[in-house]
Design a protein around this motif. Structure first.
Motif, PDB file in Angstrom:
ATOM      1  N   GLY A 105       2.108  76.767 -57.305  1.00 20.44           N
ATOM      2  CA  GLY A 105       3.175  76.924 -55.902  1.00 20.44           C
ATOM      3  C   GLY A 105       3.488  75.397 -55.842  1.00 20.44           C
ATOM      4  N   LEU A 106       4.624  75.217 -54.993  1.00 17.48           N
ATOM      5  CA  LEU A 106       5.179  73.870 -54.705  1.00 17.48           C
ATOM      6  C   LEU A 106       4.229  73.066 -53.924  1.00 17.48           C
ATOM      7  N   GLY A 107       3.457  73.630 -53.080  1.00 16.26           N
ATOM      8  CA  GLY A 107       2.672  72.924 -52.167  1.00 16.26           C
ATOM      9  C   GLY A 107       1.449  72.421 -52.998  1.00 16.26           C
ATOM     10  N   LEU A 125      12.072  65.513 -54.153  1.00 15.99           N
ATOM     11  CA  LEU A 125      13.380  66.017 -54.609  1.00 15.99           C
ATOM     12  C   LEU A 125      13.127  67.023 -55.254  1.00 15.99           C
ATOM     13  N   LEU A 126      13.498  68.353 -55.310  1.00 19.51           N
ATOM     14  CA  LEU A 126      13.278  69.397 -56.219  1.00 19.51           C
ATOM     15  C   LEU A 126      14.249  69.246 -57.357  1.00 19.51           C
ATOM     16  N   GLY A 127      13.889  69.595 -58.659  1.00 15.72           N
ATOM     17  CA  GLY A 127      14.519  68.687 -59.893  1.00 15.72           C
ATOM     18  C   GLY A 127      15.576  69.466 -60.467  1.00 15.72           C
ATOM     19  N   ARG A 165      15.144  84.293 -50.084  1.00 17.06           N
ATOM     20  CA  ARG A 165      15.201  83.570 -51.546  1.00 17.06           C
ATOM     21  C   ARG A 165      14.439  81.973 -51.066  1.00 17.06           C
ATOM     22  N   TYR A 166      14.628  81.549 -49.760  1.00 21.92           N
ATOM     23  CA  TYR A 166      14.146  80.373 -49.302  1.00 21.92           C
ATOM     24  C   TYR A 166      13.321  80.249 -48.278  1.00 21.92           C
ATOM     25  N   GLY A 167      13.081  78.866 -48.090  1.00 21.19           N
ATOM     26  CA  GLY A 167      12.414  78.529 -46.718  1.00 21.19           C
ATOM     27  C   GLY A 167      13.703  78.227 -45.628  1.00 21.19           C
ATOM     28  N   ILE A 168      13.000  78.944 -44.544  1.00 24.84           N
ATOM     29  CA  ILE A 168      14.236  78.965 -43.540  1.00 24.84           C
ATOM     30  C   ILE A 168      13.647  78.216 -42.132  1.00 24.84           C
ATOM     31  N   VAL A 197       9.636  79.254 -42.089  1.00 25.54           N
ATOM     32  CA  VAL A 197       9.014  80.304 -42.807  1.00 25.54           C
ATOM     33  C   VAL A 197       9.580  80.436 -44.056  1.00 25.54           C
ATOM     34  N   GLU A 198       8.699  80.640 -45.089  1.00 22.35           N
ATOM     35  CA  GLU A 198       8.924  80.618 -46.546  1.00 22.35           C
ATOM     36  C   GLU A 198       9.436  82.071 -46.933  1.00 22.35           C
ATOM     37  N   LYS A 199      10.433  82.124 -47.195  1.00 20.97           N
ATOM     38  CA  LYS A 199      11.204  83.617 -47.945  1.00 20.97           C
ATOM     39  C   LYS A 199      10.867  84.841 -47.055  1.00 20.97           C
ATOM     40  N   PRO A 200      11.386  84.748 -45.597  1.00 20.22           N
ATOM     41  CA  PRO A 200      11.410  85.682 -44.755  1.00 20.22           C
ATOM     42  C   PRO A 200      12.343  86.690 -44.964  1.00 20.22           C
ATOM     43  N   LEU A 209      19.544  78.717 -41.440  1.00 22.10           N
ATOM     44  CA  LEU A 209      19.575  77.652 -42.167  1.00 22.10           C
ATOM     45  C   LEU A 209      18.306  77.497 -43.262  1.00 22.10           C
ATOM     46  N   PHE A 210      18.623  77.314 -44.579  1.00 20.93           N
ATOM     47  CA  PHE A 210      17.620  77.010 -45.640  1.00 20.93           C
ATOM     48  C   PHE A 210      17.236  75.648 -45.828  1.00 20.93           C
ATOM     49  N   ILE A 211      16.016  75.564 -46.684  1.00 18.25           N
ATOM     50  CA  ILE A 211      15.622  74.172 -46.891  1.00 18.25           C
ATOM     51  C   ILE A 211      16.254  74.058 -48.236  1.00 18.25           C
ATOM     52  N   VAL A 212      17.136  72.920 -48.651  1.00 17.05           N
ATOM     53  CA  VAL A 212      17.732  72.684 -49.554  1.00 17.05           C
ATOM     54  C   VAL A 212      17.056  72.179 -50.802  1.00 17.05           C
ATOM     55  N   GLY A 213      15.903  71.589 -50.628  1.00 21.93           N
ATOM     56  CA  GLY A 213      15.275  70.727 -51.593  1.00 21.93           C
ATOM     57  C   GLY A 213      15.087  69.367 -51.456  1.00 21.93           C
ATOM     58  N   ARG A 214      15.517  68.924 -50.468  1.00 25.71           N
ATOM     59  CA  ARG A 214      15.246  67.221 -50.321  1.00 25.71           C
ATOM     60  C   ARG A 214      14.323  67.199 -49.031  1.00 25.71           C
ATOM     61  N   TYR A 215      13.405  66.495 -49.168  1.00 24.13           N
ATOM     62  CA  TYR A 215      12.329  66.152 -47.772  1.00 24.13           C
ATOM     63  C   TYR A 215      11.977  64.934 -47.740  1.00 24.13           C
ATOM     64  N   LEU A 216      11.972  64.491 -46.443  1.00 20.60           N
ATOM     65  CA  LEU A 216      11.282  63.100 -46.208  1.00 20.60           C
ATOM     66  C   LEU A 216      10.110  63.329 -45.427  1.00 20.60           C
ATOM     67  N   ILE A 236       0.626  78.533 -53.093  1.00 21.05           N
ATOM     68  CA  ILE A 236       0.630  77.584 -51.983  1.00 21.05           C
ATOM     69  C   ILE A 236       1.810  76.839 -51.684  1.00 21.05           C
ATOM     70  N   GLN A 237       2.509  77.195 -50.493  1.00 19.86           N
ATOM     71  CA  GLN A 237       3.782  76.878 -49.973  1.00 19.86           C
ATOM     72  C   GLN A 237       3.886  75.632 -49.107  1.00 19.86           C
ATOM     73  N   LEU A 238       4.608  74.474 -49.928  1.00 23.44           N
ATOM     74  CA  LEU A 238       4.811  73.643 -48.984  1.00 23.44           C
ATOM     75  C   LEU A 238       5.655  73.630 -47.365  1.00 23.44           C
ATOM     76  N   THR A 239       6.255  74.814 -47.623  1.00 20.62           N
ATOM     77  CA  THR A 239       6.897  75.282 -46.223  1.00 20.62           C
ATOM     78  C   THR A 239       5.561  75.408 -45.229  1.00 20.62           C
ATOM     79  N   ASP A 240       4.611  76.260 -45.601  1.00 23.23           N
ATOM     80  CA  ASP A 240       3.730  76.705 -44.796  1.00 23.23           C
ATOM     81  C   ASP A 240       2.795  75.302 -44.183  1.00 23.23           C
TER      82      ASP A 240
HETATM   83  C1  G1P Z   1      11.630  76.267 -52.951  1.00 25.99           C
HETATM   84  C2  G1P Z   1      11.006  75.851 -51.554  1.00 25.99           C
HETATM   85  C3  G1P Z   1      12.024  76.670 -50.432  1.00 25.99           C
HETATM   86  C4  G1P Z   1      13.260  76.017 -50.725  1.00 25.99           C
HETATM   87  C5  G1P Z   1      13.677  76.176 -52.110  1.00 25.99           C
HETATM   88  C6  G1P Z   1      14.990  75.360 -52.414  1.00 25.99           C
HETATM   89  O1  G1P Z   1      11.540  77.654 -53.211  1.00 25.99           O
HETATM   90  O2  G1P Z   1       9.719  76.610 -51.238  1.00 25.99           O
HETATM   91  O3  G1P Z   1      11.438  76.422 -49.227  1.00 25.99           O
HETATM   92  O4  G1P Z   1      14.358  76.643 -49.645  1.00 25.99           O
HETATM   93  O5  G1P Z   1      12.807  75.634 -53.068  1.00 25.99           O
HETATM   94  O6  G1P Z   1      15.520  75.464 -53.552  1.00 25.99           O
HETATM   95  P1  G1P Z   1      11.677  77.963 -54.754  1.00 25.99           P
HETATM   96  O7  G1P Z   1      13.024  77.848 -55.267  1.00 25.99           O
HETATM   97  O8  G1P Z   1      10.424  77.258 -55.424  1.00 25.99           O
HETATM   98  O9  G1P Z   1      11.225  79.454 -54.599  1.00 25.99           O
END
Ligand code: G1P
Length: 301
Positions: A105-107, A125-127, A165-168, A197-200, A209-216, A236-240
């Motif tokens: 997992g991302l975490g 930065l998600l790639g 599909r996302y973290g919210i 919350v991840e993938k509610p 509002l979803f987490i786009v994939g850029r975190y500081l 293991i979720q980063l969001t958690d």
């Molecule tokens: C990951 C994160 C999620 C985020 C998403 C953005 O999910 O866990 O919170 O919203 O990236 O792309 P994944 O795409 O790996 O399922």
């Protein structure tokens, strides 16, 4: 200060192309996707290195960023100096590697770089997404500065049927990026985050509002990731871990326009990104339109 780019995934969406080469090295025009992300990661003031989380199965990513002087010399001896310079440029980027050899997992991926961040705040930065003007992380750093160095994530509105599909995030709008007259879910608005919350399911989602994939993020996230159990999807979720960080630290979210960036996460998105980048390239635009021929009319270009 470091930026982390998780890149250990199997690239299953691009099989069979990714059977024996990394999806991160797929080109957008003449440069691999991951180089755009590395260059974006180095843009905010203070970022002096990028840690790519790789798996030992994809040594070609390291080879790409390593120097190869004989190859450069061969190109120069043929008068191909511009190409030699381009090859050299990739190897001059401050990139190092950490490893994630199990897809937990991302975490877990981020935690694999715990020893690399020197207890400083760091970017993630998600790639499979990059922002050509490289300003998103710069803006996030400015929001963090305004709020005493707090963690900041980029978020954007998403239709209710796609929240799963996302973290919210949960929270409320508390201001805007300097120069923006933004409120609510408008681009440039700044929210104080009160929950994540991840993938509610649509019913559980606390906002759109979803987490786009850029975190500081604050370095404290690493201690939390060390003990983070599996969450959504058994990963293991980063969001958690970020949700737990809220118990001790403030976190803010900057509303961005995700269309400012280019998605490379699926074959269709990657193809569209190549087309968008070709159209905005002085070097490639004319030839791209010519090569497209009748298809350009079909696309109404
Ligand atoms: C990951 C994160 C999620 C985020 C998403 C953005 O999910 O866990 O919170 O919203 O990236 O792309 P994944 O795409 O790996 O399922």
């Amino acid at each position: 200060m470091k930026a982390i780019i998780p890149a250990a995934g199997l690239g299953t969406r691009f099989l069979p192309a990714t059977k024996c080469s990394a999806k991160e090295l797929l080109p957008v025009l003449d440069k691999p996707v991951i180089q755009y992300v590395v260059e974006e990661a180095l843009e905010p003031e203070g970022v002096d290195g990028v840690v790519i989380i790789n798996s030992h199965e994809k040594p070609e990513i390291e080879r790409y960023f390593a120097s190869d002087e004989p190859f450069e010399q061969m190109l120069r001896s043929k008068g191909k100096d511009a190409l030699a310079d381009a090859v050299h440029e990739a190897s001059s980027l401050p990139v190092s590697f950490a490893y994630q050899d199990e897809p937990l997992g991302l975490g877990h991926a981020v935690y694999c770089a715990a020893n690399e961040i020197d207890d400083d705040p760091f970017f993630i930065l998600l790639g499979d997404y990059f922002v050509p003007d490289r300003q998103m992380c710069v803006n996030m750093a400015n929001v963090s500065k305004e709020h005493g160095g707090a963690s900041v994530i980029a978020v954007a509105p998403v239709p209710a049927d796609q929240v799963s599909r996302y973290g919210i995030i949960a929270g409320e709008c508390v201001g805007a990026l300097p120069g923006y007259d933004a409120q609510g879910e408008q681009e440039g608005a700044v929210w104080k985050v009160t929950g994540l919350v991840e993938k509610p399911s649509p019913e559980e989602a606390p906002s759109h509002l979803f987490i786009v994939g850029r975190y500081l993020l604050s370095p404290a996230i690493m201690d939390l990731l060390a003990t983070q159990g599996a969450g959504a999807g058994g990963e293991i979720q980063l969001t958690d871990a970020m949700e737990r960080l809220l118990e001790t630290e403030e976190m803010y979210a900057l509303v961005v326009d995700p269309a400012e960036g280019c998605d490379t996460g699926t074959p269709a998105a990657w193809a569209a990104t190549n087309a968008r980048m070709a159209l905005r390239s002085d070097t490639h635009r004319a030839a791209f339109l010519e090569e497209l021929g009748d298809a350009a009319r079909e696309l109404a270009l």
